[in-house]
Scaffold this motif. Structure first.
Motif, PDB file in Angstrom:
ATOM      1  N   MET A   1      45.322  48.190  47.183  1.00  0.00           N
ATOM      2  CA  MET A   1      44.977  48.663  45.837  1.00  0.00           C
ATOM      3  C   MET A   1      44.197  47.561  45.108  1.00  0.00           C
ATOM      4  SD  MET A   1      47.511  50.167  42.908  1.00  0.00           S
ATOM      5  CE  MET A   1      46.854  50.811  41.376  1.00  0.00           C
ATOM      6  N   THR A   2      43.120  47.945  44.430  1.00  0.00           N
ATOM      7  CA  THR A   2      42.277  46.982  43.739  1.00  0.00           C
ATOM      8  C   THR A   2      42.966  46.446  42.490  1.00  0.00           C
ATOM      9  OG1 THR A   2      40.327  48.151  44.518  1.00  0.00           O
ATOM     10  CG2 THR A   2      40.031  46.626  42.693  1.00  0.00           C
ATOM     11  N   ALA A   3      42.885  45.134  42.297  1.00  0.00           N
ATOM     12  CA  ALA A   3      43.391  44.519  41.076  1.00  0.00           C
ATOM     13  C   ALA A   3      42.245  44.397  40.081  1.00  0.00           C
ATOM     14  CB  ALA A   3      43.979  43.148  41.382  1.00  0.00           C
ATOM     15  N   GLU A   4      42.348  45.059  38.939  1.00  0.00           N
ATOM     16  CA  GLU A   4      41.336  44.968  37.890  1.00  0.00           C
ATOM     17  C   GLU A   4      41.733  43.831  36.954  1.00  0.00           C
ATOM     18  OE1 GLU A   4      40.780  48.725  36.050  1.00  0.00           O
ATOM     19  OE2 GLU A   4      40.247  49.747  37.923  1.00  0.00           O
ATOM     20  N   LEU A   5      41.038  42.722  37.068  1.00  0.00           N
ATOM     21  CA  LEU A   5      41.435  41.502  36.375  1.00  0.00           C
ATOM     22  C   LEU A   5      40.881  41.455  34.960  1.00  0.00           C
ATOM     23  CD1 LEU A   5      40.776  38.905  39.239  1.00  0.00           C
ATOM     24  CD2 LEU A   5      42.858  40.214  38.781  1.00  0.00           C
ATOM     25  N   VAL A   6      41.571  40.704  34.119  1.00  0.00           N
ATOM     26  CA  VAL A   6      41.081  40.340  32.796  1.00  0.00           C
ATOM     27  C   VAL A   6      40.963  38.822  32.764  1.00  0.00           C
ATOM     28  CG1 VAL A   6      42.097  42.351  31.681  1.00  0.00           C
ATOM     29  CG2 VAL A   6      43.420  40.241  31.849  1.00  0.00           C
ATOM     30  N   ARG A   7      40.336  38.296  31.718  1.00  0.00           N
ATOM     31  CA  ARG A   7      40.104  36.848  31.654  1.00  0.00           C
ATOM     32  C   ARG A   7      41.404  36.073  31.846  1.00  0.00           C
ATOM     33  NH1 ARG A   7      35.893  38.452  28.331  1.00  0.00           N
ATOM     34  NH2 ARG A   7      33.924  37.342  28.712  1.00  0.00           N
ATOM     35  N   GLY A   8      41.351  35.096  32.764  1.00  0.00           N
ATOM     36  CA  GLY A   8      42.492  34.242  33.012  1.00  0.00           C
ATOM     37  C   GLY A   8      43.447  34.754  34.066  1.00  0.00           C
ATOM     38  N   GLN A   9      43.360  36.013  34.433  1.00  0.00           N
ATOM     39  CA  GLN A   9      44.286  36.584  35.409  1.00  0.00           C
ATOM     40  C   GLN A   9      43.859  36.207  36.818  1.00  0.00           C
ATOM     41  OE1 GLN A   9      44.668  40.830  35.071  1.00  0.00           O
ATOM     42  NE2 GLN A   9      46.321  40.970  36.581  1.00  0.00           N
ATOM     43  N   ASN A  10      44.831  36.004  37.717  1.00  0.00           N
ATOM     44  CA  ASN A  10      44.522  35.676  39.098  1.00  0.00           C
ATOM     45  C   ASN A  10      45.141  36.698  40.036  1.00  0.00           C
ATOM     46  OD1 ASN A  10      47.272  34.899  39.675  1.00  0.00           O
ATOM     47  ND2 ASN A  10      46.861  32.944  38.672  1.00  0.00           N
ATOM     48  N   HIS A  11      44.721  36.623  41.305  1.00  0.00           N
ATOM     49  CA  HIS A  11      45.197  37.570  42.312  1.00  0.00           C
ATOM     50  C   HIS A  11      45.089  36.905  43.670  1.00  0.00           C
ATOM     51  CE1 HIS A  11      46.164  41.557  43.877  1.00  0.00           C
ATOM     52  NE2 HIS A  11      45.213  41.397  44.786  1.00  0.00           N
ATOM     53  N   PRO A  12      46.093  37.057  44.533  1.00  0.00           N
ATOM     54  CA  PRO A  12      46.025  36.411  45.856  1.00  0.00           C
ATOM     55  C   PRO A  12      44.976  37.054  46.754  1.00  0.00           C
ATOM     56  CG  PRO A  12      47.969  37.814  45.693  1.00  0.00           C
ATOM     57  CD  PRO A  12      47.371  37.760  44.324  1.00  0.00           C
ATOM     58  N   LEU A  13      44.430  36.249  47.664  1.00  0.00           N
ATOM     59  CA  LEU A  13      43.446  36.714  48.632  1.00  0.00           C
ATOM     60  C   LEU A  13      44.066  36.666  50.020  1.00  0.00           C
ATOM     61  CD1 LEU A  13      40.295  34.817  47.303  1.00  0.00           C
ATOM     62  CD2 LEU A  13      40.832  37.241  47.019  1.00  0.00           C
ATOM     63  N   SER A  14      44.090  37.791  50.679  1.00  0.00           N
ATOM     64  CA  SER A  14      44.727  37.878  51.992  1.00  0.00           C
ATOM     65  C   SER A  14      43.731  37.760  53.128  1.00  0.00           C
ATOM     66  CB  SER A  14      45.476  39.213  52.119  1.00  0.00           C
ATOM     67  OG  SER A  14      44.589  40.307  51.920  1.00  0.00           O
ATOM     68  N   GLN A  15      42.414  37.708  52.810  1.00  0.00           N
ATOM     69  CA  GLN A  15      41.383  37.624  53.832  1.00  0.00           C
ATOM     70  C   GLN A  15      40.559  36.365  53.623  1.00  0.00           C
ATOM     71  OE1 GLN A  15      39.152  41.329  54.385  1.00  0.00           O
ATOM     72  NE2 GLN A  15      40.659  42.393  53.120  1.00  0.00           N
ATOM     73  N   ALA A  16      40.019  35.857  54.713  1.00  0.00           N
ATOM     74  CA  ALA A  16      39.198  34.654  54.624  1.00  0.00           C
ATOM     75  C   ALA A  16      37.716  34.994  54.484  1.00  0.00           C
ATOM     76  CB  ALA A  16      39.421  33.768  55.850  1.00  0.00           C
ATOM     77  N   ARG A  17      37.243  36.033  55.175  1.00  0.00           N
ATOM     78  CA  ARG A  17      35.838  36.427  55.103  1.00  0.00           C
ATOM     79  C   ARG A  17      35.680  37.483  54.023  1.00  0.00           C
ATOM     80  NH1 ARG A  17      32.313  35.377  59.232  1.00  0.00           N
ATOM     81  NH2 ARG A  17      31.392  37.449  59.109  1.00  0.00           N
ATOM     82  N   LEU A  18      34.929  37.144  52.989  1.00  0.00           N
ATOM     83  CA  LEU A  18      34.839  37.980  51.801  1.00  0.00           C
ATOM     84  C   LEU A  18      33.384  38.178  51.387  1.00  0.00           C
ATOM     85  CD1 LEU A  18      37.543  36.065  49.731  1.00  0.00           C
ATOM     86  CD2 LEU A  18      37.916  38.248  50.897  1.00  0.00           C
ATOM     87  N   GLU A  19      33.181  39.191  50.589  1.00  0.00           N
ATOM     88  CA  GLU A  19      31.925  39.372  49.867  1.00  0.00           C
ATOM     89  C   GLU A  19      32.236  39.434  48.384  1.00  0.00           C
ATOM     90  OE1 GLU A  19      29.946  42.839  51.290  1.00  0.00           O
ATOM     91  OE2 GLU A  19      28.939  41.788  52.927  1.00  0.00           O
ATOM     92  N   ILE A  20      31.382  38.807  47.589  1.00  0.00           N
ATOM     93  CA  ILE A  20      31.486  38.906  46.137  1.00  0.00           C
ATOM     94  C   ILE A  20      30.278  39.704  45.674  1.00  0.00           C
ATOM     95  CG2 ILE A  20      31.548  37.640  43.963  1.00  0.00           C
ATOM     96  CD1 ILE A  20      32.817  35.322  45.512  1.00  0.00           C
ATOM     97  N   ARG A  21      30.537  40.891  45.174  1.00  0.00           N
ATOM     98  CA  ARG A  21      29.466  41.809  44.799  1.00  0.00           C
ATOM     99  C   ARG A  21      29.286  41.776  43.284  1.00  0.00           C
ATOM    100  NH1 ARG A  21      30.584  47.027  48.763  1.00  0.00           N
ATOM    101  NH2 ARG A  21      31.139  45.802  50.603  1.00  0.00           N
ATOM    102  N   VAL A  22      28.048  41.626  42.883  1.00  0.00           N
ATOM    103  CA  VAL A  22      27.706  41.522  41.469  1.00  0.00           C
ATOM    104  C   VAL A  22      26.755  42.652  41.129  1.00  0.00           C
ATOM    105  CG1 VAL A  22      26.739  40.065  39.661  1.00  0.00           C
ATOM    106  CG2 VAL A  22      27.943  39.018  41.600  1.00  0.00           C
ATOM    107  N   SER A  23      27.048  43.359  40.054  1.00  0.00           N
ATOM    108  CA  SER A  23      26.171  44.430  39.581  1.00  0.00           C
ATOM    109  C   SER A  23      25.922  44.212  38.097  1.00  0.00           C
ATOM    110  CB  SER A  23      26.818  45.801  39.811  1.00  0.00           C
ATOM    111  OG  SER A  23      25.993  46.837  39.335  1.00  0.00           O
TER     112      SER A  23
END
Length: 672
Positions: A1-23
């Motif tokens: 399930m996607t975590a919709e973050l707000v400023r200052g909030q963090n979330h664990p990453l379970s994968q090492a290979r990632l993409e950061i998509r910017v729109s």
């Protein structure tokens, strides 16, 4: 399930290979820094940006775009790296100059399969032109993502300064210069579409662009990418240019005078009650229905638009984007398969018990088998998509109007002078090595908002083997003549004037079609005096038009001033040009398109390098094309290196001569 973050909030990453998509709603620059355990960035070599797009475990886009994909491999990060910070900035020469004037950027962290892990919408920005979007950080051996959203009104220089990075202003300037250099190789993005969903095709699988990085978010398809505000034809309408196409403002209009009066105090609805609020749906397909389980048969003009020209224009751009994305998906899958095989082989070699003997050989063979299976599945998906695109190209190409068609298209044999300016013009074809058969028309909006540089240097050859410089110069000028002839052919009589500067008189043979048919108002200008006269006249025209428009006194222009669109072809630059003339060219390239003056340079970039910084802004302001096939252009979604093929007239064909003869006769009738 996607975590919709707000400023200052963090979330664990379970994968090492990632993409950061910017729109984002406008072209932006994407960069990233790596920091140590205290978050310190030790120098410029710890920054990934368009000029230096790769660091160990990190790759960013090479160009400014509305959509980006950054590749991150946390396992490949050096042990000293504990933080990866993602930065976004508006291009230095772009407008608007603040994030508060555009849609809030959206950032998502995903796996390689496209599954979102965390997302963050950067709301609340105002005067900031650079922002720290998010950071990936390591704590006790585990990685997390934190939403930051810290903006800087002073741009990248202030942002880097806040990180105590030495030489922050110089680094920021270098990044913006790298972005500006990339502009000369970018295919302009199409303007915004009036409605989504005009392409029925499925989006390509998640992928990271190969060498050039950066692509749009998954699911965005069809020509809906926001237009670049710093050079995309059709992105905006400058002063003195015709207004936007109706699809740009689909709800615009005036209130029906016969309609009911609005209630007191209620807002007035200025939309026309009989006009749709979006572009019309595509026309019903005329092809027979497809068999169950088979893809639909392609139909020319099945995209959204108010006219067939607009539907074909949108369809071509949809094909271009679909080919870019499906190829990116294939390349990403192959890259993943190779990375997985390398990792499995490393694991085999790291165990002393499996280095020798049958067990090690079996493990290596199994890794190679899995690799081949993944590549085969990716190729199968690519072939399926390419077959559909090839079928669509076979249907669309014969249906194109003259402005979009190749010179060998039969539509030119029935050519008739147009009554209005078309939406766009074909400048050549684009293709990718994975799809050699498919040629996508390269269309740019009219009127041109960017001039052209036809590069007559050796770099114009794909393999660099074309050594005859004189022949290259001749081909470059013939290419320019073909472009000019097409412009003359698609404009109504009297609405465009072509002027030629040929200081040394070396282009007489290539310019013969323009000279002998009589489409030029004056012979090509020769010598330094001819160059000075033409540039002075066009510079004065730009000044007068700008003053009239800004002062709201368009009817006060001097009588006899040619208000038609102007195309200036400059051959053999820099021969016959001094510093003053070069500055005038720069002025025409920057200010001319907004008042209908367009520049087409035919020159060798390397030979012109002697002007140094004086020439660089001119080079960046123009779109580089070549007289021979060359892979120097990049798309605005993924950033693939596309092979560009110029629109040359077939050998022995008289089509260009016939078209120019009709244009000349129409011009003479119009002038009488």
């Amino acid at each position: 399930m996607t975590a919709e973050l707000v400023r200052g909030q963090n979330h664990p990453l379970s994968q090492a290979r990632l993409e950061i998509r910017v729109s984002a709603g406008t072209p932006i620059v994407a960069a990233a820094t790596i920091g140590d355990e205290q978050g310190k960035v030790h120098g410029a070599e710890w920054v990934a940006h368009p000029g230096t797009p790769t660091l160990p475990g990190l790759e960013v886009s090479r160009q400014a775009a509305a959509d980006h994909r950054l590749a991150v491999d946390l396992d490949a990060m050096p042990d000293a790296v504990h933080r990866v910070t993602v930065l976004l900035a508006l291009p230095d020469a772009d407008a608007p100059a603040r994030f508060g004037a555009v849609a809030a950027p959206f950032v998502a962290v995903t796996g390689l399969d496209g599954t979102e892990i965390a997302s963050f919408t950067l709301t609340g920005l105002d005067t900031e032109s650079a922002v720290v979007a998010l950071e990936l950080y390591r704590r006790q051996g585990a990685w997390k993502v934190r939403a930051v959203g810290q903006g800087y009104a002073g741009g990248l220089a202030d942002l880097f300064g806040d990180q105590d990075l030495p030489g922050a202003p110089a680094l920021a300037a270098g990044i913006h210069q790298a972005v500006a250099r990339g502009l000369a190789r970018s295919v302009p993005a199409p303007p915004p579409s009036a409605a989504d969903g005009d392409r029925a095709r499925q989006p390509a699988a998640p992928a990271r662009g190969g060498e050039h990085g950066g692509t749009a978010p998954q699911g965005a398809h069809g020509p809906v990418t926001p237009a670049s505000t710093y050079g995309a034809p059709g992105a905006s309408d400058g002063p003195g240019q015709p207004g936007p196409h109706p699809s740009a403002y689909p709800g615009a209009g005036s209130a029906d005078p016969a309609g009911p009066e609005p209630a007191s105090g209620s807002p007035v609805d200025y939309s026309h009650p009989r006009r749709q609020n979006a572009a019309p749906p595509p026309p019903p397909p005329t092809a027979p229905p497809a068999a169950p389980g088979q893809p639909a048969q392609p139909v020319a003009g099945d995209a959204t638009g108010w006219s067939m020209d607009e539907r074909l224009y949108n369809q071509v751009w949809g094909m271009f984007e679909d080919l870019a994305r499906t190829t990116a998906a294939y390349r990403s899958a192959v890259d993943f398969a190779e990375s997985r095989m390398d990792k499995e082989l490393d694991q085999v070699l790291s165990d002393p018990r499996s280095r020798i003997g049958g067990q090690g050989d079996a493990a290596r063979e199994a890794a190679r088998t899995r690799h081949e299976a993944l590549v085969d599945r990716a190729r199968e998906a690519l072939d399926r998509d390419l077959a559909q695109l090839a079928a669509e190209a076979d249907v669309v190409e014969p249906a194109l109007p003259p402005a979009y068609a190749r010179w060998d298209n039969p539509v030119w044999h029935g050519y008739r002078l147009p009554m209005e300016i078309p939406m766009a013009l074909r400048l050549g074809d684009l293709r990718l090595p994975e799809a050699e058969r498919i040629r996508v028309p390269m269309l740019v909006r009219l009127p041109l908002e960017r001039g052209l540089w036809i590069d007559s240097g050796r770099s114009g050859s794909l393999d660099g083997s074309f050594a005859d410089s004189h022949e290259l110069r001749r081909l470059a000028l013939e290419t320019a003549v073909a472009h000019a002839a097409r412009l003359l052919a698609v404009y109504p009589p009297g609405e465009i004037t072509v002027r030629v500067v040929d200081p040394a008189g070396s282009g007489a043979q290539a310019l013969a079609p323009l000279v002998h048919t009589g489409v030029l108002d004056a012979p090509p200008a020769a010598g330094a005096a001819g160059v000075a006269e033409v540039l002075a006249r066009l510079t004065e025209r730009v000044d007068l038009m700008q003053m009239a428009i800004r002062g709201g006194a368009a009817d006060s222009l001097p009588p006899g001033l040619d208000t038609a669109q102007q195309l200036l072809i400059v051959n053999e630059f820099p021969h016959g040009f001094d510093d003053r003339a070069v500055n005038q060219l720069r002025y025409l390239a920057d200010e001319g398109p907004s008042v209908g003056v367009h520049l087409m340079m035919v020159a060798d970039r390397e030979e012109s390098a002697g002007y140094g910084p004086l020439l660089d802004p001119l080079w960046r302001a123009l779109l580089r094309l070549t007289p021979l096939a060359d892979d120097h252009l990049a798309d605005p979604w993924v950033g693939h290196a596309w092979t560009y093929e110029p629109p040359l007239v077939p050998p022995g064909s008289q089509v260009l001569q016939q078209v120019l003869t009709q244009v000349a006769e129409a011009r003479r009738s119009w002038n009488r």
